[in-house]
Design a protein around this motif. Structure first.
Motif, PDB file in Angstrom:
ATOM      1  N   ARG A  22     -18.712 -50.949 -21.717  1.00 43.34           N
ATOM      2  CA  ARG A  22     -17.392 -50.673 -21.157  1.00 43.34           C
ATOM      3  C   ARG A  22     -16.857 -49.360 -21.690  1.00 43.34           C
ATOM      4  O   ARG A  22     -16.951 -49.086 -22.884  1.00 43.34           O
ATOM      5  CB  ARG A  22     -16.397 -51.756 -21.596  1.00 43.34           C
ATOM      6  N   GLU A  23     -16.265 -48.579 -20.783  1.00 36.00           N
ATOM      7  CA  GLU A  23     -15.571 -47.373 -21.210  1.00 36.00           C
ATOM      8  C   GLU A  23     -14.310 -47.827 -21.929  1.00 36.00           C
ATOM      9  O   GLU A  23     -13.710 -48.825 -21.571  1.00 36.00           O
ATOM     10  CB  GLU A  23     -15.209 -46.534 -19.979  1.00 36.00           C
ATOM     11  N   ARG A  24     -13.942 -47.094 -22.975  1.00 35.02           N
ATOM     12  CA  ARG A  24     -12.718 -47.475 -23.691  1.00 35.02           C
ATOM     13  C   ARG A  24     -11.981 -46.223 -24.155  1.00 35.02           C
ATOM     14  O   ARG A  24     -12.599 -45.200 -24.444  1.00 35.02           O
ATOM     15  CB  ARG A  24     -13.050 -48.371 -24.872  1.00 35.02           C
ATOM     16  N   THR A 100     -21.527 -43.528 -32.701  1.00 34.13           N
ATOM     17  CA  THR A 100     -22.046 -44.123 -31.467  1.00 34.13           C
ATOM     18  C   THR A 100     -23.329 -44.905 -31.739  1.00 34.13           C
ATOM     19  O   THR A 100     -23.911 -45.471 -30.827  1.00 34.13           O
ATOM     20  CB  THR A 100     -22.378 -43.048 -30.411  1.00 34.13           C
ATOM     21  N   GLY A 131     -16.689 -42.948 -26.516  1.00 39.38           N
ATOM     22  CA  GLY A 131     -15.821 -43.446 -25.452  1.00 39.38           C
ATOM     23  C   GLY A 131     -16.318 -44.711 -24.777  1.00 39.38           C
ATOM     24  O   GLY A 131     -15.785 -45.110 -23.746  1.00 39.38           O
ATOM     25  N   TYR A 132     -17.330 -45.347 -25.356  1.00 39.06           N
ATOM     26  CA  TYR A 132     -17.877 -46.578 -24.776  1.00 39.06           C
ATOM     27  C   TYR A 132     -18.098 -47.604 -25.877  1.00 39.06           C
ATOM     28  O   TYR A 132     -18.389 -47.250 -27.017  1.00 39.06           O
ATOM     29  CB  TYR A 132     -19.227 -46.322 -24.089  1.00 39.06           C
TER      30      TYR A 132
END
Length: 159
Positions: A22-24, A100, A131-132
């Motif tokens: 999911r993008e967050r 990441t 960002g994920y």
């Protein structure tokens, strides 16, 4: 180099691991990140890449609200020296930038050590790209990577 998210998805599929990416939005704290994801802080798991003195590495999966316990991890691994590598070494060892890093799709399959407190939980972790977040059942991840499960954490405030 393939897209890191594609690398993670392919590696998960190859191991029969059911993941959700999911993008967050960016978060300034663990509590904020957990809130954005609808989770408790302990459900966000940090993947720490740890360097051994022989230049090999391992992954330590530590809940976000805890810190790695170096004495416990050294005893478990059976070595007297372990450390966090510089960002460029972590990137070279895994193919992922710090922040990441995830064992799934790492450029090398280093051994995985999971803190026992993540067992039985659905966890969020790095997804290979900024960002994920990646969501996975910890038990499935542990099984897919043959992870060693043990008490390797301590309260985050302890030094």
């Amino acid at each position: 180099m393939p897209d890191p998210l594609d690398r993670v998805r392919s590696a998960a599929a190859a191991r029969g691991l059911d993941i959700e990416i999911r993008e967050r939005p960016a978060a300034s704290s663990l509590a904020e990140a957990a809130s954005l994801l609808g989770l408790q802080p302990e459900d966000i798991v940090k993947t720490l890449v740890v360097k051994r003195s022989d230049d090999s590495y391992l992954f330590a999966l530590i809940p976000g609200d805890l810190a790695i316990s170096w004495p416990k991890l050294r005893a478990l691994v059976g070595v007297n020296k372990l450390r966090l590598p510089e960002p460029e070494l972590a990137l070279a060892a895994t193919g992922y930038e710090r922040g990441t890093i995830v064992p799934i799709g790492s450029s090398t399959d280093w051994p995985v050590y999971a803190d026992e407190s993540i067992v039985g939980r659905r966890i969020a972790m790095g997804a290979g790209a900024h960002g994920y977040s990646l969501f996975v059942d910890a038990d499935d991840l542990i099984a897919a990577y043959g992870a060693t499960v043990a008490d390797i954490s301590q309260p985050a405030s302890a030094r």
